[in-house]
Enzyme design. Structure first.
Site, mmCIF file in Angstrom:
data_model
loop_
_atom_site.group_PDB
_atom_site.id
_atom_site.type_symbol
_atom_site.label_atom_id
_atom_site.label_comp_id
_atom_site.label_asym_id
_atom_site.label_seq_id
_atom_site.Cartn_x
_atom_site.Cartn_y
_atom_site.Cartn_z
ATOM 1 N N ASP A 1 0.787 -0.904 0.003
ATOM 2 C CA ASP A 1 -0.136 0.176 0.004
ATOM 3 C C ASP A 1 0.783 1.286 0.148
ATOM 4 O O ASP A 1 1.541 1.498 1.091
ATOM 5 C CB ASP A 1 -0.907 -0.102 1.288
ATOM 6 C CG ASP A 1 -1.717 0.996 1.295
ATOM 7 O OD1 ASP A 1 -3.015 0.888 2.076
ATOM 8 O OD2 ASP A 1 -1.666 2.101 0.672
ATOM 9 N N HIS A 2 0.801 2.076 -1.261
ATOM 10 C CA HIS A 2 1.895 3.006 -1.266
ATOM 11 C C HIS A 2 1.475 4.390 -0.415
ATOM 12 O O HIS A 2 2.412 5.201 0.041
ATOM 13 C CB HIS A 2 1.915 3.483 -2.801
ATOM 14 C CG HIS A 2 3.275 4.130 -3.168
ATOM 15 N ND1 HIS A 2 4.088 4.255 -2.060
ATOM 16 C CD2 HIS A 2 3.782 4.073 -4.352
ATOM 17 C CE1 HIS A 2 5.296 5.091 -2.714
ATOM 18 N NE2 HIS A 2 5.172 4.922 -4.349
ATOM 19 N N ARG A 3 0.246 4.053 0.310
ATOM 20 C CA ARG A 3 0.182 5.376 0.968
ATOM 21 C C ARG A 3 0.760 5.133 2.624
ATOM 22 O O ARG A 3 1.157 6.163 3.458
ATOM 23 C CB ARG A 3 -1.530 5.331 1.501
ATOM 24 C CG ARG A 3 -2.354 5.682 0.518
ATOM 25 C CD ARG A 3 -3.805 5.442 1.130
ATOM 26 N NE ARG A 3 -4.135 4.088 1.282
ATOM 27 C CZ ARG A 3 -5.163 3.489 1.741
ATOM 28 N NH1 ARG A 3 -6.379 4.346 2.071
ATOM 29 N NH2 ARG A 3 -5.182 2.256 2.292
#
Ligand code: CAO
Length: 571
Positions: A543-545
């Site tokens: 999850d790049h967040r």
């Protein structure tokens, strides 16, 4: 003997159009009719195919160049029996479809073949001089059926001359079919998904304008170049009798007629086929987008701007998780196709597990910005040790997965950001101090993910026994809800099946997942020579967040090092 020849732009109707894509590079071998470049006019995209098989020696254009008929695209070292580059008109292959913005209906004159299935926005269906309803038919698109991918009008709509009525799309091009004259749509004879061919009746128009076949033939290029919305309908007496008007202007009887009902939004704004294709790719309904171009025409930037606005507004709020006004992707309705029209079918309702999985996967895919990091682990030594361990412990199956679980636990300890969950508001990260690893198990009823709890506290043989137990339980449908809860990180191993890499979907609210593909012997340079090593492909989706790319790369490298050196694993 091989001979270098020119591949040129065929007759595309006079006006120069930009090159939007180059599909080959110098040195490539191309087959006859293989697409070399894509051109795009206001109303159509078209691929220019190689006129003969050979090797690309030089490219004479680049993206953004404007080209017109006869422009040399590439120098091709043609195979021995290739036709001459500057073949006379009579030898030129006939266009498979009508040409973009083409002023005439005749075959392309250029030496190169005409654009492959580049349906013609080009050649507008022309209008008859007679008053009354006008039958609008498909222009010359080359004699091959092409599906309708979009209808831009509905019955009762007033259209201007050249306003796009519908879009056709072949595997090589998209094309808008413009209204041959201003008027009101009386009947639509087709629906999205229908395949149409030259001369098919697509709509009936109650004419308003004074367009004549002669006028339509004389000025199609100019007409096609203008956004339809900017044009005012011309005044003309009503027509009395229906006339079928194909692209060439000569009335003819349509070979097929459709009478399916059509459901359309209230108004469909103007956008070129490439912009519509871009919108479809992003799942954007063009009817929701405000065009900033002339006459409200939708530009590519309008689509990007719309997505940006929706994504910003759509982030769940801390107040209750609902999107702000205007948020949420407004997706196109799911295509409804009567497959039985094309052959025998059987309908099978999805089972409970695939239904639950589908809903979860769709949510996770849509809400998590995924990135997948790939890495290779050298497991030559590990595999030798695993085999030895298996021989010494015949009562338990020591799967490669148990070592991967061990390596994952070590990596989670070193990179705590991976052992975390983001809250619904996207504001707080919960870091976990326990190490529960979910294992994707393929069962006849679908995919399930039982969890091995406290994996950090278990040895290799204990993990091996537990893995066998949960896999069996999963396949015997004996897993309870509790068996599948509390995971921190998941592993999806397709290594027993095959594949070299894949992009697993993060199992929310976890923030990463490890995909494992099949290990294979590969030659690896050891500084002196290539040595055969057993290489295990790893695919880490995250999850790049929550996780930056650099951190993911470090995690993946660490994992590979753990698996590459069993001494570390046993620490
Ligand atoms: N490379 C090469 N061989 C591998 C391997 C790898 N990465 N992983 C396993 N193998 C071998 C095993 O050693 C085994 O060989 P032997 O029969 O000689 O001992 C063989 O492949 C079959 O392994 P397996 O898949 O049955 O067993 P496993 O313990 O490796 O995996 C389980 C167990 C439950 C993960 C697996 O059975 C499974 O269901 N995998 C599918 C997971 C899945 O569907 N993921 C997709 C999720 S997204 O849709």
């Amino acid at each position: 003997m091989a001979d270098v020849k020119e591949a040129r732009v065929p007759d595309i109707g006079g006006s120069a159009v930009p090159v939007i894509e180059i599909m080959v590079k110098v040195g490539d071998r191309v087959e006859k009719d293989q697409s070399l470049v894509t051109l795009e006019s206001d109303k159509a995209t078209m691929e220019v195919p190689a006129p003969f098989a050979g090797v690309i020696k030089e490219l004479k254009v680049k993206v953004g160049d404007e080209v017109d008929e006869g422009h040399v695209i590439a120098l091709v070292e043609a195979d021995g029996d290739a036709p001459a580059a500057a073949a006379p008109k009579a030898e030129a292959p006939k266009a498979e479809v009508a040409k973009a913005d083409a002023p005439k209906a005749d075959a392309p004159k250029a030496a190169a073949p005409a654009p492959a299935p580049a349906p013609a926005a080009a050649k507008a269906p022309s209008a008859s001089k007679s008053s009354g309803p006008i039958n609008v038919t498909v222009p010359d698109i080359g004699g091959k059926p092409v599906p309708i991918i979009e209808l831009m009008v509905k019955v009762g709509d007033t259209v201007t001359k050249d306003q796009s009525l519908m879009t056709l799309e072949s595997d090589k091009a998209t094309m808008d079919i413009p209204a041959p004259s201003a008027g009101v749509i009386k009947e639509l004879k087709v629906k999205v998904g229908d395949e149409v061919n030259d001369g098919d009746l697509i709509a009936v128009l109650e004419g308003e304008g004074g367009d004549t076949a002669a006028e339509a033939d004389a000025q199609p290029a100019a007409a096609a170049a203008k956004p339809a919305a900017a044009e005012a309908p011309a005044e003309a007496p009503k027509r009395e009798a229906a006339a079928d008007v194909p692209a060439g202007g000569a009335p003819r009887t349509p070979p097929v007629s459709f009478d399916a009902s059509v459901v359309m939004p209230d108004s469909v704004p103007y956008a070129s086929p490439s912009v519509r294709a871009y919108a479809r790719e992003l799942g954007v309904d063009v009817a929701q987008v405000k065009g900033s171009g002339r006459g409200g025409r939708i530009q590519r930037e309008d689509i990007s701007g719309y997505v940006k606005q929706v994504m910003t507004a759509g982030v769940p709020t801390s107040a209750g998780g609902t999107a702000a006004a205007g948020g949420g992707l407004s997706l196109l309705p799911w295509p409804k196709v009567d497959f039985s029209k094309f052959g025998e079918i059987e309908e099978k309702p999805l089972g409970r597990i695939p239904k639950i999985s589908a809903a979860n996967l769709a949510r996770n895919w849509a809400m998590i910005p995924h990135v997948t990091q790939f890495e290779d682990a050298d497991i030559t030594e590990l595999e030798a040790f695993r085999k030895k361990l298996g021989e010494e412990n015949k009562d338990v199956k020591v799967s490669p997965l148990v070592f991967q679980i061990k390596a994952v636990v070590a990596a989670l300890k070193k990179f705590p950001q991976f052992n975390a969950s983001l809250d619904a508001a996207g504001e707080t990260l919960t870091l976990k101090k326990y190490f529960n690893v979910g294992i994707a198990v393929d069962t006849p009823d679908g995919l399930v993910v039982p969890v091995i709890r406290d994996a950090d506290k278990k040895g290799l043989l204990e993990l091996a026994a537990e893995l066998s137990e949960i896999s069996k339980k999963a396949r015997d449908k004996k897993l309870t809800a509790a068996d599948m809860q509390g995971g921190c990180f998941s592993i999806s191993s397709l290594g027993g099946i095959g594949g070299t890499a894949f992009t697993p979907i993060v199992n929310a609210p976890e923030v990463a997942i490890l995909g494992v593909s099949k290990a294979a012997m590969k030659p690896v340079w050891n500084g002196k020579e290539f040595a055969p090593r057993l290489i295990l492909p790893l695919s880490l989706s995250y999850d790049h967040r929550v996780i930056d790319g650099a951190l993911a790369a470090r995690f993946a490298v660490f994992l590979a090092n753990q698996l590459g050196d069993i001494r570390r694993l046993l620490l």
